[in-house]
Design a protein around this motif. Structure first.
Motif, PDB file in Angstrom:
ATOM      1  N   HIS B  15      32.683  33.599  37.991  1.00 39.70           N
ATOM      2  CA  HIS B  15      33.472  34.179  39.042  1.00 39.70           C
ATOM      3  C   HIS B  15      32.869  35.121  39.712  1.00 39.70           C
ATOM      4  O   HIS B  15      32.055  35.809  39.154  1.00 39.70           O
ATOM      5  N   CYS B  16      33.104  35.066  41.145  1.00 40.07           N
ATOM      6  CA  CYS B  16      32.445  36.314  42.032  1.00 40.07           C
ATOM      7  C   CYS B  16      33.508  36.477  43.119  1.00 40.07           C
ATOM      8  O   CYS B  16      33.823  35.440  43.667  1.00 40.07           O
ATOM      9  N   SER B  17      33.817  37.673  43.370  1.00 42.56           N
ATOM     10  CA  SER B  17      34.471  38.278  44.323  1.00 42.56           C
ATOM     11  C   SER B  17      33.913  39.235  45.336  1.00 42.56           C
ATOM     12  O   SER B  17      33.018  39.958  44.629  1.00 42.56           O
ATOM     13  N   TYR B  18      34.304  38.977  46.521  1.00 44.81           N
ATOM     14  CA  TYR B  18      33.443  40.188  47.526  1.00 44.81           C
ATOM     15  C   TYR B  18      34.469  41.300  47.390  1.00 44.81           C
ATOM     16  O   TYR B  18      35.574  41.387  46.945  1.00 44.81           O
ATOM     17  N   PRO B  19      33.928  42.320  47.951  1.00 46.23           N
ATOM     18  CA  PRO B  19      34.881  43.760  47.823  1.00 46.23           C
ATOM     19  C   PRO B  19      36.225  43.593  48.400  1.00 46.23           C
ATOM     20  O   PRO B  19      37.080  44.501  47.949  1.00 46.23           O
ATOM     21  N   GLY B  21      38.283  41.359  48.331  1.00 42.22           N
ATOM     22  CA  GLY B  21      39.076  40.685  47.502  1.00 42.22           C
ATOM     23  C   GLY B  21      38.843  39.206  47.666  1.00 42.22           C
ATOM     24  O   GLY B  21      39.297  38.404  46.737  1.00 42.22           O
ATOM     25  N   THR B  22      38.018  38.678  48.648  1.00 40.14           N
ATOM     26  CA  THR B  22      37.776  37.113  48.982  1.00 40.14           C
ATOM     27  C   THR B  22      37.061  36.788  47.626  1.00 40.14           C
ATOM     28  O   THR B  22      36.057  37.047  47.142  1.00 40.14           O
ATOM     29  N   VAL B  23      37.680  35.552  46.996  1.00 43.92           N
ATOM     30  CA  VAL B  23      37.274  34.823  45.977  1.00 43.92           C
ATOM     31  C   VAL B  23      36.072  33.793  46.422  1.00 43.92           C
ATOM     32  O   VAL B  23      36.308  32.969  47.141  1.00 43.92           O
ATOM     33  N   ALA B  24      34.904  34.150  46.201  1.00 42.92           N
ATOM     34  CA  ALA B  24      33.824  33.393  46.496  1.00 42.92           C
ATOM     35  C   ALA B  24      33.306  32.166  45.505  1.00 42.92           C
ATOM     36  O   ALA B  24      33.050  31.189  45.813  1.00 42.92           O
TER      37      ALA B  24
END
Lengths: 175, 252
Positions: B15-19, B21-24
């Motif tokens: 799992h990875c999200s940008y600062p 809050g967008t889930v990448a």
């Protein structure tokens, strides 16, 4: 800047023999001599530094700094500053080409406004550019120590160059 | 190339999200074996570049990333970056040294290789991409295609087990694109992971395709995935032009 500094020193330095008055402030022979000497010294140091930077590749400078046993952090900052400025200059050129392509017909005041807005964009780009450069270096094992390019070895000629440069700077500061 | 079934790269529930809050990436599971040539395809914003950056620890992620049996942690990240070489999407982000040769030598020198070894690796990498004669040029003065090749050389000189390339054919003219495809076809000795929109290139260079849209939507043989028009259309992709009937504007 040097001229402004010279005028400032000429107006502020003390002396006995008044030559003339500028803006109501007396300018003395001693003050003029002090101002002239300071400006020439600074000019000589700046020219010597510029010549050294322009004539010696950065990788040689890094090798030289390492041979002089300077701290790694200092060498890394020097190298990164030079590299980053070169990359930023290229980015700035591209940005300005984009601006020129779309603002050639604008009157000067409007172009100044555009330029001031661009400076903000440029700042943001500079930060983004630094992050991408850091990523590229991190991906290639950069650990704060600038790796020495294998073809760069410290040779006698480098020692002579450094000594001559130091001599020029020394005499510039002395006289 | 002889293909072994040893798992070289594995991601579990990544799992990875940008600062903001967008889930990448949302639960990516994948396994890549040694010697495989894998394409990572997906629409814009699917997380292809993010996944490539995450597997070498350039951006933080949750979940497990295991490269050659070593789990990615703060302690092992340097070891993992030695095994996976990432060619960035924009070569201008990858090249930062005054000359091409110095840029290519940067990685091996930073790895602590001996002087002779750095020279040997640099020359081989430059030869591999046909850039030996441009070694002393400033990367900023090269054409885009040359910069792309130089960027690949900077990674090849580190001799990674996995060569990961982010949109390698973007912005290349047809001739340079063809050169790149030919080079990828001939390149042996390392596992390939290509993140790209160029499905024609995928058809010519990869054996396996992973369709990504925040997680792995489809995983299969290149022919199977690239001929599934329904699947491709559902994710904003089109079958390679080579598989489509060419229609000109003047056609009725």
């Amino acid at each position: 800047m040097l001229l402004v500094l010279g005028v400032f020193i000429a107006l502020r330095a003390e002396g006995d023999e008044i030559l003339f008055r500028m803006l109501g402030v007396p300018v003395t022979t001693e003050a003029l001599t002090t101002a002239g000497t300071t400006v020439v010294r600074l000019l000589a140091v700046a020219c010597a530094s510029l010549l050294f930077t322009l004539l010696v590749p950065m990788s040689h400078i890094v090798a030289g700094l390492r041979a002089l046993r300077l701290p790694q952090a200092m060498i890394a900052v020097t190298w990164l500053t030079e590299r980053f400025l070169v990359l930023l200059a290229a980015d700035a050129r591209r940005l300005m080409e984009g601006v020129r392509a779309r603002s050639a017909a604008l009157p000067l005041p409007r172009r100044i406004i555009v330029a001031s807005r661009i400076s903000g964009t440029f700042l943001v780009r500079a930060v983004s550019r630094s992050e991408r450069m850091a990523d590229a270096m991190t991906a290639r094992h950069f650990d704060g120590r600038i790796p020495l390019h294998p073809t760069q070895r410290w040779v006698v000629r480098d020692t002579v160059s450094v000594v001559l440069t130091l001599v020029v700077i020394f005499f510039a500061l002395l006289y | 190339m002889a293909e072994s079934h040893e798992s070289l790269l594995a991601c579990h529930d990544l799992h990875c999200s940008y600062p903001d809050g967008t889930v990448a990436l949302d639960g990516v599971d994948l396994t890549i074996h040694a010697g495989e040539r894998v394409a990572l395809i997906g629409p814009n914003g699917a997380g292809k570049s993010t996944l490539l950056r995450a597997i070498i620890g350039l951006i933080p992620s949750d979940g497990d990333i295991i490269v050659g049996g070593t789990k990615l942690t703060g302690r092992t990240v340097r070891d993992i970056r030695q095994r996976i070489g990432l060619v960035f999407q924009n070569p201008d982000d990858q090249l930062f040294s005054p000359t091409v040769e110095e840029d290519v030598a940067f990685g091996p020198a930073a790895l602590g290789c001996s002087r002779d070894n750095v020279v040997e690796r640099t020359h081989r990498a430059l030869d591999a991409v046909g850039m030996r004669d441009q070694a002393h040029r400033n990367p900023l003065q090269l054409s885009y295609g040359e910069r792309r090749r130089a960027a690949i050389a900077t990674v090849l000189s580190m001799r990674p087990a996995i060569l990961a390339m982010d949109e390698p054919s973007s912005n290349l003219d047809p001739a340079h694109r063809r050169d790149l495809i030919r080079w990828i076809q001939q390149e042996e000795g390392c596992t390939l992971l290509l993140a790209t929109h160029d499905l024609d290139m995928v058809a010519e260079t990869c054996d396996r395709v992973l369709l990504l849209s925040r997680h792995i939507v489809a995983d299969g043989a290149t022919r199977t995935i690239l001929t599934d028009n329904t699947l491709l259309a559902a994710y904003g992709l089109e079958a390679p032009l080579g598989l489509q009937q060419l229609r000109f504007r003047a056609d009725p």
